[in-house]
Design a protein around this motif. Sequence first.
Motif, short mmCIF file in Angstrom:
data_model
loop_
_atom_site.label_atom_id
_atom_site.label_comp_id
_atom_site.label_asym_id
_atom_site.label_seq_id
_atom_site.Cartn_x
_atom_site.Cartn_y
_atom_site.Cartn_z
N TYR A 1 -75.95 -85.18 -9.25
CA TYR A 1 -76.00 -86.61 -9.57
C TYR A 1 -75.78 -87.46 -8.31
O TYR A 1 -76.53 -88.41 -8.05
CB TYR A 1 -74.97 -86.94 -10.64
N ARG A 2 -74.76 -87.11 -7.52
CA ARG A 2 -74.46 -87.89 -6.32
C ARG A 2 -75.61 -87.85 -5.31
O ARG A 2 -75.85 -88.82 -4.59
CB ARG A 2 -73.17 -87.38 -5.67
N ASN A 3 -76.32 -86.73 -5.28
CA ASN A 3 -77.45 -86.59 -4.36
C ASN A 3 -78.75 -87.17 -4.92
O ASN A 3 -79.79 -87.10 -4.26
CB ASN A 3 -77.66 -85.11 -4.02
N LYS B 1 -67.15 -76.38 -15.08
CA LYS B 1 -66.83 -75.16 -14.35
C LYS B 1 -66.81 -75.39 -12.85
O LYS B 1 -65.91 -74.92 -12.15
CB LYS B 1 -67.85 -74.07 -14.71
N THR B 2 -67.84 -76.09 -12.34
CA THR B 2 -67.92 -76.42 -10.92
C THR B 2 -68.43 -77.85 -10.79
O THR B 2 -68.80 -78.49 -11.77
CB THR B 2 -68.88 -75.48 -10.17
N PHE B 3 -68.47 -78.34 -9.54
CA PHE B 3 -68.98 -79.67 -9.27
C PHE B 3 -70.49 -79.67 -8.98
O PHE B 3 -71.02 -80.67 -8.50
CB PHE B 3 -68.23 -80.29 -8.08
N ASP B 4 -71.18 -78.56 -9.28
CA ASP B 4 -72.60 -78.46 -8.93
C ASP B 4 -73.42 -79.58 -9.57
O ASP B 4 -74.24 -80.24 -8.90
CB ASP B 4 -73.16 -77.10 -9.35
N ASN C 1 -89.33 -84.36 -15.25
CA ASN C 1 -88.74 -84.90 -14.01
C ASN C 1 -87.42 -85.57 -14.39
O ASN C 1 -87.33 -86.79 -14.48
CB ASN C 1 -89.69 -85.88 -13.34
N ASN C 2 -86.41 -84.76 -14.58
CA ASN C 2 -85.14 -85.21 -15.12
C ASN C 2 -84.17 -85.65 -14.03
O ASN C 2 -84.12 -85.09 -12.93
CB ASN C 2 -84.51 -84.06 -15.92
N PHE C 3 -83.36 -86.66 -14.36
CA PHE C 3 -82.24 -87.08 -13.53
C PHE C 3 -80.99 -87.10 -14.39
O PHE C 3 -80.94 -87.80 -15.41
CB PHE C 3 -82.50 -88.47 -12.93
#
Length: 244
Positions: free
Chosen positions: A177-179, A169-172, A203-205
């Motif tokens: 992930y990029r951050n 839906k969005t790049f949120d 503590n998820n990534f």
Amino acid sequence: MWSKPDNQTLLVVGKTLVDETPAAAAVTIKGSMIRNSNVVQTLFMQKKLGSAGYLTYPGTFLTGGSINAQQGQFTSGSFNALSRQEVKAIADSSTGGVMPAPTGQVIDNVAGFQGLLLDGAVVAATVRQLNLNFQKEGAAAYYGMGATGAEGMIRGDLSATGTAEIFFKTFDLYDRYRNEATGPLSFRQVDGAGQAYVLTVLNNFLNNPEIVAGGRNQPVIAKFEIEGNPDPVTGKTFQIDRLA
């Protein structure tokens, strides 16, 4: 509604408060929580085989499992275990008695799925599939000469992984992930008896995003790997809250 603003708090909100009748009547919220620790907890398990007797499994240690929720499927799960040994028995050997087979309804993923949260906020996208896997890496029974049963258990180290498929839906989530942002990931399910279960990777990534445009007249799907890391405050990785 519910939210999980941090790794140690579960908020239930959205109801208008009214005066009790009679005044000062007791209000009880029932719940329980389990999460990984460095304590080796073993169980005594047994399986009744009709009138023939039992197979018993003393010193049973749970080493991992999986929980899977998917559109169009009932929620399913499995657990793996190591036992000291398998022993035949004629009579009930447990101090807790024999538990009857479950009679409750399965968890369906229409009425039963109550949302996916990141950092305590509802993800503003439709979820198609969630899979969680947890494994005690290195866990093992060790044996020595002179005995048929295991002499002890090696605890191992818990790893929590999984996958998520979400309609794009969005790049949120991609920007997250990029951050390299981390935080609690939770999803809540309700069974046929109205009991709620909140499963949380503390503590998820979200890792290795794959945004798939399958073709003409097909939805765009965002796929992520779930990477569970120890929480920097508690040192724990995975938690299940149960609200009756």
